[in-house]
Motif scaffolding. Structure first.
Motif, PDB file in Angstrom:
ATOM      1  N   SER A   1     -35.522 -79.057  -9.367  1.00  0.00           N
ATOM      2  CA  SER A   1     -35.248 -79.922  -8.221  1.00  0.00           C
ATOM      3  C   SER A   1     -33.887 -80.594  -8.330  1.00  0.00           C
ATOM      4  CB  SER A   1     -36.336 -80.995  -8.094  1.00  0.00           C
ATOM      5  OG  SER A   1     -36.419 -81.765  -9.285  1.00  0.00           O
ATOM      6  N   ASN A   2     -33.353 -80.991  -7.168  1.00  0.00           N
ATOM      7  CA  ASN A   2     -32.080 -81.708  -7.173  1.00  0.00           C
ATOM      8  C   ASN A   2     -32.293 -83.161  -7.598  1.00  0.00           C
ATOM      9  OD1 ASN A   2     -33.231 -82.851  -4.898  1.00  0.00           O
ATOM     10  ND2 ASN A   2     -31.583 -82.297  -3.506  1.00  0.00           N
ATOM     11  N   ARG A   3     -31.215 -83.881  -7.754  1.00  0.00           N
ATOM     12  CA  ARG A   3     -31.277 -85.239  -8.285  1.00  0.00           C
ATOM     13  C   ARG A   3     -32.116 -86.162  -7.403  1.00  0.00           C
ATOM     14  NH1 ARG A   3     -28.063 -87.346 -12.066  1.00  0.00           N
ATOM     15  NH2 ARG A   3     -26.650 -85.570 -11.838  1.00  0.00           N
ATOM     16  N   GLU A   4     -32.032 -85.973  -6.090  1.00  0.00           N
ATOM     17  CA  GLU A   4     -32.749 -86.838  -5.159  1.00  0.00           C
ATOM     18  C   GLU A   4     -34.193 -86.407  -4.932  1.00  0.00           C
ATOM     19  OE1 GLU A   4     -29.965 -85.153  -4.409  1.00  0.00           O
ATOM     20  OE2 GLU A   4     -28.475 -86.745  -4.714  1.00  0.00           O
ATOM     21  N   ASN A   5     -34.577 -85.254  -5.484  1.00  0.00           N
ATOM     22  CA  ASN A   5     -35.900 -84.659  -5.288  1.00  0.00           C
ATOM     23  C   ASN A   5     -36.186 -84.404  -3.816  1.00  0.00           C
ATOM     24  OD1 ASN A   5     -38.271 -83.561  -6.354  1.00  0.00           O
ATOM     25  ND2 ASN A   5     -39.421 -85.445  -5.991  1.00  0.00           N
ATOM     26  N   THR A   6     -35.156 -83.970  -3.101  1.00  0.00           N
ATOM     27  CA  THR A   6     -35.314 -83.592  -1.700  1.00  0.00           C
ATOM     28  C   THR A   6     -35.195 -82.082  -1.506  1.00  0.00           C
ATOM     29  OG1 THR A   6     -32.950 -83.973  -1.324  1.00  0.00           O
ATOM     30  CG2 THR A   6     -34.460 -85.799  -0.844  1.00  0.00           C
ATOM     31  N   GLN A   7     -34.894 -81.367  -2.569  1.00  0.00           N
ATOM     32  CA  GLN A   7     -34.815 -79.912  -2.501  1.00  0.00           C
ATOM     33  C   GLN A   7     -35.204 -79.341  -3.859  1.00  0.00           C
ATOM     34  OE1 GLN A   7     -31.948 -78.026   0.066  1.00  0.00           O
ATOM     35  NE2 GLN A   7     -31.215 -76.750  -1.596  1.00  0.00           N
ATOM     36  N   ALA A   8     -35.942 -78.204  -3.818  1.00  0.00           N
ATOM     37  CA  ALA A   8     -36.421 -77.633  -5.073  1.00  0.00           C
ATOM     38  C   ALA A   8     -36.565 -76.126  -4.946  1.00  0.00           C
ATOM     39  CB  ALA A   8     -37.756 -78.257  -5.474  1.00  0.00           C
ATOM     40  N   VAL A   9     -36.428 -75.468  -6.085  1.00  0.00           N
ATOM     41  CA  VAL A   9     -36.754 -74.059  -6.226  1.00  0.00           C
ATOM     42  C   VAL A   9     -38.019 -73.985  -7.065  1.00  0.00           C
ATOM     43  CG1 VAL A   9     -36.031 -71.830  -7.165  1.00  0.00           C
ATOM     44  CG2 VAL A   9     -34.363 -73.315  -6.031  1.00  0.00           C
ATOM     45  N   VAL A  10     -39.045 -73.339  -6.540  1.00  0.00           N
ATOM     46  CA  VAL A  10     -40.340 -73.224  -7.214  1.00  0.00           C
ATOM     47  C   VAL A  10     -40.531 -71.765  -7.599  1.00  0.00           C
ATOM     48  CG1 VAL A  10     -42.813 -73.650  -7.057  1.00  0.00           C
ATOM     49  CG2 VAL A  10     -41.222 -75.107  -5.780  1.00  0.00           C
ATOM     50  N   LEU A  11     -40.811 -71.532  -8.871  1.00  0.00           N
ATOM     51  CA  LEU A  11     -40.911 -70.172  -9.404  1.00  0.00           C
ATOM     52  C   LEU A  11     -42.252 -69.964 -10.081  1.00  0.00           C
ATOM     53  CD1 LEU A  11     -39.439 -67.457 -10.181  1.00  0.00           C
ATOM     54  CD2 LEU A  11     -38.717 -68.652 -12.277  1.00  0.00           C
ATOM     55  N   SER A  12     -42.835 -68.789  -9.899  1.00  0.00           N
ATOM     56  CA  SER A  12     -44.022 -68.390 -10.641  1.00  0.00           C
ATOM     57  C   SER A  12     -43.823 -66.947 -11.103  1.00  0.00           C
ATOM     58  CB  SER A  12     -45.280 -68.513  -9.787  1.00  0.00           C
ATOM     59  OG  SER A  12     -45.415 -67.403  -8.924  1.00  0.00           O
ATOM     60  N   GLN A  13     -44.874 -66.341 -11.620  1.00  0.00           N
ATOM     61  CA  GLN A  13     -44.769 -64.952 -12.053  1.00  0.00           C
ATOM     62  C   GLN A  13     -44.552 -63.987 -10.895  1.00  0.00           C
ATOM     63  OE1 GLN A  13     -48.352 -64.151 -14.272  1.00  0.00           O
ATOM     64  NE2 GLN A  13     -47.468 -64.859 -16.203  1.00  0.00           N
ATOM     65  N   ASN A  14     -44.927 -64.402  -9.684  1.00  0.00           N
ATOM     66  CA  ASN A  14     -44.833 -63.451  -8.566  1.00  0.00           C
ATOM     67  C   ASN A  14     -44.286 -64.043  -7.276  1.00  0.00           C
ATOM     68  OD1 ASN A  14     -47.172 -64.987  -7.992  1.00  0.00           O
ATOM     69  ND2 ASN A  14     -48.007 -63.302  -6.770  1.00  0.00           N
ATOM     70  N   PHE A  15     -43.664 -65.217  -7.325  1.00  0.00           N
ATOM     71  CA  PHE A  15     -42.995 -65.701  -6.121  1.00  0.00           C
ATOM     72  C   PHE A  15     -41.897 -66.696  -6.480  1.00  0.00           C
ATOM     73  CE2 PHE A  15     -46.494 -68.891  -6.380  1.00  0.00           C
ATOM     74  CZ  PHE A  15     -45.749 -70.068  -6.348  1.00  0.00           C
TER      75      PHE A  15
END
Length: 267
Positions: free
Chosen positions: A74-88
């Motif tokens: 996530s970015n510093r402000e927690n307003t944007q994030a990349v979420v990763l798993s084994q299949n997405f």
């Protein structure tokens, strides 16, 4: 990619959440690649990191609930994030500017995952927009939404705490388009399947029955190589129809209230 319309800049935007997802063939040892991915994402501004344990329903001959791991950058402000798993992989934001900017951030996420983990095939791409429409004093939902979406009012039915839902689905040149309209009976801002988002939202608390959620969901299934540039072209196609859906769901008066300002595509 060419737009059908110039992008809209809404000074008082109802948009609270945007998500782009790619579901790919599983990388069972994704955990081995997470340290390198985290370092690259950190250098791109995603300084926050969480390893999150979740459960999911797996449809096998005997359906079962199984645990899975998500890694959240996530970015510093927690307003944007990349979420990763084994299949997405997901890019989510609660501070959306316009699609050109969003695609640049999507390229960072996809190109990083492609270089480090090298997923093989993408099976599904999805793009989703969540707007919260809350009429002000002296206003009604008819000031904001086209008549086809409104349905019957509680006053017309003589009912209290009426919760309404609307859904339309259809095929486009880009994939499948789903438009949903719902009036929550509690104070949630996101549909139930998005509750796992850990982003920070700046939207003030709203009373149940005083707002409606407009959910535009556009996705495509198939088998695509996990290569950033062609995948982003497909997201542009999905965006084209999501943009049409929004513009044809709201009224001209709503755009005036939200202080819409067309932005030249060359800006």
């Amino acid at each position: 990619m060419a737009r059908d319309f110039p992008p809209l800049h809404l000074l008082k935007s109802p948009l609270v959440y945007v998500l782009a997802q790619a579901v790919f063939s599983p990388v069972l040892r994704m955990d081995r690649f997470v340290p390198e991915i985290q370092e690259r994402m950190r250098r791109s501004g995603y300084v926050g990191f969480i390893q999150d344990q979740r459960q999911q329903l797996v449809f096998t001959p005997e359906p079962s609930i199984q645990p899975f791991t998500r890694w959240i950058f996530s970015n510093r402000e927690n307003t944007q994030a990349v979420v990763l798993s084994q299949n997405f992989v997901v890019l989510e934001t609660s501070r959306y500017d316009r699609f050109e900017t969003f695609v640049e951030d999507l390229w960072v996420a996809f190109s990083t995952i492609a270089k480090v983990a090298e997923p093989a095939l993408v099976e599904r791409l999805g793009l989703r927009y969540i707007d919260v429409i809350a009429p002000g004093p002296g206003e009604s939902f008819s000031d904001y939404l086209r008549p086809a979406l409104l349905g019957l009012s509680a006053e017309e039915l003589g009912a209290a705490n009426l919760a309404t839902q609307y859904e339309a689905t259809g095929s486009t040149d880009a994939g499948q388009l789903v438009l949903r309209l719902s009036q929550p009976v509690d104070e949630t801002l996101l549909p139930a399947d998005l509750f796992s988002s850990q982003l920070r939202f700046s939207t003030p608390s709203l009373k149940p029955g005083t707002y409606t959620i407009l959910d535009v969901d556009n996705f495509v299934t198939g088998q695509f190589d996990f290569v950033a540039e062609p995948l982003l072209d497909r997201f542009w196609q999905l965006h084209r129809y999501a943009d049409r859906a929004f513009r044809n769901s709201v009224t001209e008066k709503a755009l005036q209230i939200w202080q819409a300002q067309p932005v030249p595509t060359t800006a």
